[in-house]
Design an enzyme around this catalytic site. Structure first.
Site, PDB file in Angstrom:
ATOM      1  N   ARG A 107       0.882  -1.181   0.000  1.00 35.80           N
ATOM      2  CA  ARG A 107       0.000   0.000   0.000  1.00 35.80           C
ATOM      3  C   ARG A 107       0.907   1.215   0.000  1.00 35.80           C
ATOM      4  O   ARG A 107       1.695   1.422   0.933  1.00 35.80           O
ATOM      5  CB  ARG A 107      -0.916  -0.007   1.227  1.00 35.80           C
ATOM      6  CG  ARG A 107      -1.636   1.317   1.403  1.00 35.80           C
ATOM      7  CD  ARG A 107      -2.781   1.241   2.355  1.00 35.80           C
ATOM      8  NE  ARG A 107      -3.916   0.568   1.769  1.00 35.80           N
ATOM      9  CZ  ARG A 107      -5.174   0.703   2.186  1.00 35.80           C
ATOM     10  NH1 ARG A 107      -5.463   1.491   3.194  1.00 35.80           N
ATOM     11  NH2 ARG A 107      -6.155   0.041   1.601  1.00 35.80           N
ATOM     12  N   HIS A 134      -7.061   0.942  -6.799  1.00 35.30           N
ATOM     13  CA  HIS A 134      -7.340   0.044  -5.662  1.00 35.30           C
ATOM     14  C   HIS A 134      -8.047  -1.199  -6.226  1.00 35.30           C
ATOM     15  O   HIS A 134      -9.229  -1.419  -5.978  1.00 35.30           O
ATOM     16  CB  HIS A 134      -8.220   0.789  -4.652  1.00 35.30           C
ATOM     17  CG  HIS A 134      -8.263   0.172  -3.284  1.00 35.30           C
ATOM     18  ND1 HIS A 134      -7.521  -0.945  -2.930  1.00 35.30           N
ATOM     19  CD2 HIS A 134      -8.969   0.511  -2.166  1.00 35.30           C
ATOM     20  CE1 HIS A 134      -7.767  -1.247  -1.668  1.00 35.30           C
ATOM     21  NE2 HIS A 134      -8.639  -0.387  -1.188  1.00 35.30           N
ATOM     22  N   GLN A 137     -10.111  -3.785  -4.044  1.00 31.85           N
ATOM     23  CA  GLN A 137     -11.400  -3.247  -3.604  1.00 31.85           C
ATOM     24  C   GLN A 137     -12.448  -3.430  -4.698  1.00 31.85           C
ATOM     25  O   GLN A 137     -13.545  -3.921  -4.445  1.00 31.85           O
ATOM     26  CB  GLN A 137     -11.240  -1.764  -3.262  1.00 31.85           C
ATOM     27  CG  GLN A 137     -12.521  -1.106  -2.802  1.00 31.85           C
ATOM     28  CD  GLN A 137     -12.972  -1.656  -1.456  1.00 31.85           C
ATOM     29  OE1 GLN A 137     -12.216  -1.658  -0.495  1.00 31.85           O
ATOM     30  NE2 GLN A 137     -14.199  -2.148  -1.364  1.00 31.85           N
ATOM     31  N   ASP A 227     -17.102   7.194  -1.854  1.00 31.63           N
ATOM     32  CA  ASP A 227     -15.839   7.064  -1.118  1.00 31.63           C
ATOM     33  C   ASP A 227     -15.556   8.434  -0.502  1.00 31.63           C
ATOM     34  O   ASP A 227     -16.234   9.423  -0.824  1.00 31.63           O
ATOM     35  CB  ASP A 227     -14.719   6.639  -2.095  1.00 31.63           C
ATOM     36  CG  ASP A 227     -13.367   6.462  -1.416  1.00 31.63           C
ATOM     37  OD1 ASP A 227     -13.321   6.323  -0.179  1.00 31.63           O
ATOM     38  OD2 ASP A 227     -12.338   6.453  -2.124  1.00 31.63           O
ATOM     39  N   CYS A 267     -16.482   1.755   0.067  1.00 35.41           N
ATOM     40  CA  CYS A 267     -15.294   0.924   0.336  1.00 35.41           C
ATOM     41  C   CYS A 267     -14.873   1.004   1.793  1.00 35.41           C
ATOM     42  O   CYS A 267     -14.193   0.114   2.280  1.00 35.41           O
ATOM     43  CB  CYS A 267     -14.148   1.340  -0.588  1.00 35.41           C
ATOM     44  SG  CYS A 267     -13.710   3.088  -0.424  1.00 35.41           S
ATOM     45  N   ARG A 295     -13.824  -8.414   1.220  1.00 36.95           N
ATOM     46  CA  ARG A 295     -12.401  -8.174   0.961  1.00 36.95           C
ATOM     47  C   ARG A 295     -11.594  -9.425   1.327  1.00 36.95           C
ATOM     48  O   ARG A 295     -10.639  -9.770   0.648  1.00 36.95           O
ATOM     49  CB  ARG A 295     -11.904  -6.960   1.765  1.00 36.95           C
ATOM     50  CG  ARG A 295     -12.438  -5.613   1.298  1.00 36.95           C
ATOM     51  CD  ARG A 295     -11.926  -5.244  -0.080  1.00 36.95           C
ATOM     52  NE  ARG A 295     -10.487  -5.315  -0.161  1.00 36.95           N
ATOM     53  CZ  ARG A 295      -9.641  -4.334   0.188  1.00 36.95           C
ATOM     54  NH1 ARG A 295     -10.113  -3.185   0.604  1.00 36.95           N
ATOM     55  NH2 ARG A 295      -8.335  -4.494   0.090  1.00 36.95           N
TER      56      ARG A 295
END
Ligand code: CP
Ligand code: NVA
Length: 308
Positions: A107, A134, A137, A227, A267, A295
């Site tokens: 990340r 991402h 996700q 988001d 998310c 996830r």
């Protein structure tokens, strides 16, 4: 001797649509198994390494839990602890850490750092969020839609908010899987048009739109998605963005414009009172917590696809 091709997930578009389908199917199958009480040690002895420059709850924990459920184990390092802050070259860190592990999740701020790991490393690499995208996700989101609707092709997803890393990966996943995608964002915060044009070139049947009218965006949507307005690294812009995005809040009124069929995805983490209200988060349309759980199931399907 044939050299096996390393299965990375750095950019979603590097995967074939069949690969994406296979990961989703594997994830759904492994989810069914674990729900019925079976945990097969398919990846016994395998080691996951995680190197993160930014905070994380879902990504970090779901990947480690996924590897443990599959019989392997996980090691977590902050990027600073790993020496990615200049202690040694990125290429050297990548060569060393990938020689200890079977798969590394990164990340990062810079997307290039993840690309460099795939270039210099010798194990599978996963993008666990960069400033650009991402992908894990978006795959978990497709899994969540598949569960909710039986199939994703032909559904309509309205993303309302900042044209950020999450929005880019969602647009890509939608284009690949035949989901009609619309981004409702203020001028100056929409997805770069080159990204949508490139997706249309790659997937000529893709339906991709943008508008600066949030009500028009959600009309007839099967999924309304949002988001945060200020992503990690944009904290200094928080107040400015709160003003720019004020009309783009997903609240009960906006959900009414979407229609009764619409489900809500986020998310997470959510900034309740900004991009989404408590009422929507706690309401019957909200699937954000199923989405968060997915996830982990998606991470399992991904690891099995990469390592077996
Ligand atoms: N959705 C998501 O990636 O959450 P985290 O930032 O907590 O990992
Ligand atoms: N766009 C957000 C996603 C967090 C999961 C960020 O990058 O901070």
């Amino acid at each position: 001797m044939q050299v096996a091709v390393m299965r990375h997930l750095v950019n979603l578009l590097d995967l074939a649509v069949d690969d994406v389908q296979e990961i989703l199917n594997r994830s759904a199958e492994l989810k069914r198994e674990v729900k019925s009480g079976t945990r097969r040690p398919i990846l016994a002895g395998r080691i996951l390494g995680q190197l993160f420059e930014k905070p994380s709850l879902r990504t970090r924990v779901s990947f480690e839990a996924a590897m443990c459920q599959l019989g392997g184990s996980g090691i977590f390092l902050s990027a600073a602890d790993a020496g990615l802050n200049g202690r040694e070259s990125i290429a050297d860190v990548a060569r060393v850490v990938t020689s200890y592990c079977d798969v590394i999740v990164l990340r990062t701020f810079s997307h290039q750092l993840i690309e460099d790991f795939a270039k210099y490393g010798q194990c599978a690499i996963v993008n666990g969020l960069s400033d650009v995208s991402h992908p894990c996700q978006a795959l978990a989101d497709m899994l969540t839609m598949q569960e909710a609707f039986g199939t994703v092709a032909g559904k309509r997803l309205a993303y309302v908010g900042d044209g950020n890393n999450v929005a880019v990966s969602l647009a890509e996943a939608c284009a690949m899987l035949g989901v009609s995608f619309v981004c409702g964002a203020p001028q100056g915060y929409q997805l770069p048009q080159e990204i949508l044009d490139d997706l249309t070139r790659r997937y000529p049947k893709a339906e991709l739109e943008q508008t600066d009218d949030p009500r028009a965006a959600v009309q007839g949507a099967d999924v309304v998605y949002t988001d945060v307005w200020a992503s990690m690294g944009q904290e200094a812009e928080k107040e400015k963005r709160a003003k720019v995005f004020a009309d783009f809040q997903v609240n009960a009124e906006l959900m009414k414009h979407a229609g009764k069929q619409a489900r809500f995805l986020h998310c997470l983490p959510a900034r309740r009172g900004l991009e989404v209200t408590d009422e929507v988060m706690e309401g019957p349309a909200c699937l954000a917590f199923e989405q968060a759980e997915n996830r982990m199931h998606l991470a399992k399907g991904l690891f099995v696809w990469q390592l077996t």
